[in-house]
Design a protein around this motif. Structure first.
Motif, PDB file in Angstrom:
ATOM      1  N   THR A 195      85.111  -6.807 -16.253  1.00 47.41           N
ATOM      2  CA  THR A 195      84.475  -6.085 -15.161  1.00 47.41           C
ATOM      3  C   THR A 195      85.475  -5.293 -14.322  1.00 47.41           C
ATOM      4  O   THR A 195      85.118  -4.266 -13.741  1.00 47.41           O
ATOM      5  CB  THR A 195      83.688  -7.046 -14.254  1.00 47.41           C
ATOM      6  OG1 THR A 195      84.523  -8.164 -13.891  1.00 47.41           O
ATOM      7  CG2 THR A 195      82.450  -7.539 -14.968  1.00 47.41           C
ATOM      8  N   LEU A 196      86.714  -5.756 -14.258  1.00 48.77           N
ATOM      9  CA  LEU A 196      87.734  -4.930 -13.602  1.00 48.77           C
ATOM     10  C   LEU A 196      87.896  -3.616 -14.358  1.00 48.77           C
ATOM     11  O   LEU A 196      87.990  -2.535 -13.761  1.00 48.77           O
ATOM     12  CB  LEU A 196      89.076  -5.663 -13.543  1.00 48.77           C
ATOM     13  CG  LEU A 196      89.208  -6.832 -12.570  1.00 48.77           C
ATOM     14  CD1 LEU A 196      90.651  -7.319 -12.535  1.00 48.77           C
ATOM     15  CD2 LEU A 196      88.750  -6.461 -11.173  1.00 48.77           C
ATOM     16  N   GLY A 197      87.908  -3.712 -15.685  1.00 47.40           N
ATOM     17  CA  GLY A 197      88.050  -2.518 -16.509  1.00 47.40           C
ATOM     18  C   GLY A 197      86.846  -1.604 -16.417  1.00 47.40           C
ATOM     19  O   GLY A 197      86.993  -0.384 -16.289  1.00 47.40           O
ATOM     20  N   THR A 198      85.624  -2.183 -16.458  1.00 42.57           N
ATOM     21  CA  THR A 198      84.430  -1.326 -16.419  1.00 42.57           C
ATOM     22  C   THR A 198      84.229  -0.702 -15.042  1.00 42.57           C
ATOM     23  O   THR A 198      83.719   0.413 -14.935  1.00 42.57           O
ATOM     24  CB  THR A 198      83.178  -2.121 -16.816  1.00 42.57           C
ATOM     25  OG1 THR A 198      83.034  -3.276 -15.957  1.00 42.57           O
ATOM     26  CG2 THR A 198      83.261  -2.571 -18.261  1.00 42.57           C
ATOM     27  N   LEU A 199      84.612  -1.402 -13.985  1.00 39.51           N
ATOM     28  CA  LEU A 199      84.528  -0.814 -12.650  1.00 39.51           C
ATOM     29  C   LEU A 199      85.425   0.419 -12.543  1.00 39.51           C
ATOM     30  O   LEU A 199      85.009   1.467 -12.047  1.00 39.51           O
ATOM     31  CB  LEU A 199      84.920  -1.848 -11.593  1.00 39.51           C
ATOM     32  CG  LEU A 199      83.852  -2.858 -11.192  1.00 39.51           C
ATOM     33  CD1 LEU A 199      84.460  -3.987 -10.382  1.00 39.51           C
ATOM     34  CD2 LEU A 199      82.745  -2.178 -10.395  1.00 39.51           C
ATOM     35  N   ALA A 200      86.660   0.276 -13.020  1.00 39.30           N
ATOM     36  CA  ALA A 200      87.588   1.408 -12.980  1.00 39.30           C
ATOM     37  C   ALA A 200      87.119   2.528 -13.904  1.00 39.30           C
ATOM     38  O   ALA A 200      87.185   3.711 -13.543  1.00 39.30           O
ATOM     39  CB  ALA A 200      88.986   0.944 -13.373  1.00 39.30           C
ATOM     40  N   LEU A 201      86.627   2.168 -15.082  1.00 41.13           N
ATOM     41  CA  LEU A 201      86.158   3.176 -16.038  1.00 41.13           C
ATOM     42  C   LEU A 201      84.946   3.917 -15.490  1.00 41.13           C
ATOM     43  O   LEU A 201      84.853   5.150 -15.614  1.00 41.13           O
ATOM     44  CB  LEU A 201      85.811   2.513 -17.365  1.00 41.13           C
ATOM     45  CG  LEU A 201      85.235   3.434 -18.451  1.00 41.13           C
ATOM     46  CD1 LEU A 201      86.252   4.501 -18.829  1.00 41.13           C
ATOM     47  CD2 LEU A 201      84.825   2.619 -19.687  1.00 41.13           C
ATOM     48  N   THR A 202      84.006   3.191 -14.878  1.00 43.22           N
ATOM     49  CA  THR A 202      82.815   3.823 -14.309  1.00 43.22           C
ATOM     50  C   THR A 202      83.201   4.793 -13.206  1.00 43.22           C
ATOM     51  O   THR A 202      82.709   5.931 -13.150  1.00 43.22           O
ATOM     52  CB  THR A 202      81.853   2.758 -13.764  1.00 43.22           C
ATOM     53  OG1 THR A 202      81.492   1.865 -14.824  1.00 43.22           O
ATOM     54  CG2 THR A 202      80.601   3.395 -13.187  1.00 43.22           C
ATOM     55  N   ASP A 203      84.070   4.340 -12.321  1.00 42.02           N
ATOM     56  CA  ASP A 203      84.513   5.220 -11.241  1.00 42.02           C
ATOM     57  C   ASP A 203      85.235   6.446 -11.792  1.00 42.02           C
ATOM     58  O   ASP A 203      85.019   7.570 -11.321  1.00 42.02           O
ATOM     59  CB  ASP A 203      85.442   4.459 -10.297  1.00 42.02           C
ATOM     60  CG  ASP A 203      86.042   5.351  -9.233  1.00 42.02           C
ATOM     61  OD1 ASP A 203      85.367   5.625  -8.231  1.00 42.02           O
ATOM     62  OD2 ASP A 203      87.197   5.804  -9.417  1.00 42.02           O
ATOM     63  N   PHE A 204      86.066   6.231 -12.796  1.00 45.69           N
ATOM     64  CA  PHE A 204      86.833   7.330 -13.372  1.00 45.69           C
ATOM     65  C   PHE A 204      85.913   8.352 -14.034  1.00 45.69           C
ATOM     66  O   PHE A 204      86.108   9.564 -13.898  1.00 45.69           O
ATOM     67  CB  PHE A 204      87.840   6.786 -14.385  1.00 45.69           C
ATOM     68  CG  PHE A 204      88.808   7.811 -14.896  1.00 45.69           C
ATOM     69  CD1 PHE A 204      89.756   8.381 -14.060  1.00 45.69           C
ATOM     70  CD2 PHE A 204      88.781   8.213 -16.229  1.00 45.69           C
ATOM     71  CE1 PHE A 204      90.647   9.325 -14.524  1.00 45.69           C
ATOM     72  CE2 PHE A 204      89.666   9.154 -16.704  1.00 45.69           C
ATOM     73  CZ  PHE A 204      90.601   9.719 -15.854  1.00 45.69           C
TER      74      PHE A 204
END
Length: 275
Positions: free
Chosen positions: A249-258
């Motif tokens: 979820t740390l990765g998907t949060l950053a990916l979604t924002d990006f």
């Protein structure tokens, strides 16, 4: 016959009086330091990225498709760009030192910081307590989570309820994002990104140890509560993946924002399936 081991006069843990004195920090010959190092780098990378993105106040909303990055949701101040305030405007203009997602960011930070897995992660990697099995930690005393500031870790069960509300807000944002450029229903790659992110966020939130305890931790007779027992077994299965979900979820949060940032800044165009 080998000489008797010498002992240290004081200390605790591996430095206790009853333990042999070994001058080497550890007798391990493998790369035991690699997991703590990678954990520190991973956490630092996310914290650095999330901090910058939370304060820049640019490229967080795509008006054509109603994409809103989770770092800015809910956006409830007059400083938010038009259309991004899904839940209305509650406060006036905010100074630059207050992030637009100020309503939930403290609670999300508290939920993650007090999470049982993240405690293990940063205790070992940042505080080196201990850095690895059979590796002595640099601290000479240990009081556990019974004193300030670590006694605050016991508030995790309360942060869980806030996390549930925030995940509901993110779910609403993901549903609202099914919007076409000309109005009506629309579906694009951004919708998939938002849906995957919120699905994993639900997995991380519900796999929380506090959730497992709330559902069935206090039951003394499972047979008398078959429904709660069924939910407890399902949450228990999900709980075994809590560590993986914490990182994912740390990765998907950053990916979604990006991704939202790239579309909002017109760096790329959203791939549309239905518009």
């Amino acid at each position: 016959m080998s000489a008797a081991p010498t002992v240290t006069p004081s200390g605790s843990g591996v430095f206790a009086r009853t333990r042999a004195r070994i001058t080497a920090r550890t007798l391990r010959t493998d790369r035991w330091w690699l997991p703590p190092l990678l954990t520190t780098l991973g956490l630092a990378a996310f914290v650095g990225y999330a901090t910058v993105r939370s304060f820049v106040r640019t490229a967080y909303w795509v008006p054509e498709y109603h994409y809103l990055t989770p770092f800015y949701s809910p956006c409830v101040s007059a400083s938010c760009v038009p259309g991004s305030s899904h839940f209305g405007v509650w406060v006036g203009e905010l100074p630059m030192w207050i992030p637009l997602g100020f309503v939930v960011l403290p609670f999300l930070l508290g939920f993650r910081l007090t999470c049982y897995y993240y405690r293990k992660a940063y205790y070992r990697s940042v505080w080196l307590s201990p850095p690895a099995c059979a590796v002595a930690e640099p601290h000479t005393s240990y009081s556990g989570e019974t004193r300030l500031p670590l006694i605050i870790q016991n508030t995790h069960r309360y942060f869980f309820y806030f996390a549930l509300v925030v995940t509901l807000v993110n779910s609403y944002d993901a549903i609202t994002a099914f919007h076409g450029a000309s109005g009506g229903f629309g579906f694009g790659l951004g919708n998939l990104v938002l849906l995957i992110n919120v699905t994993l966020l639900w997995g991380y939130t519900l796999s929380c140890h506090s959730c497992r305890h709330i559902v069935g931790g206090r039951l003394k007779n499972f047979s008398a509560h078959p429904v709660r027992y069924w939910y407890w077994t399902q949450i228990s299965k999900l709980n075994t993946r809590h560590m993986a979900l914490a990182w994912t979820t740390l990765g998907t949060l950053a990916l979604t924002d990006f991704y939202v940032m790239l579309v909002a800044s017109d760096t790329i165009s959203d791939l549309r399936f239905i518009d």
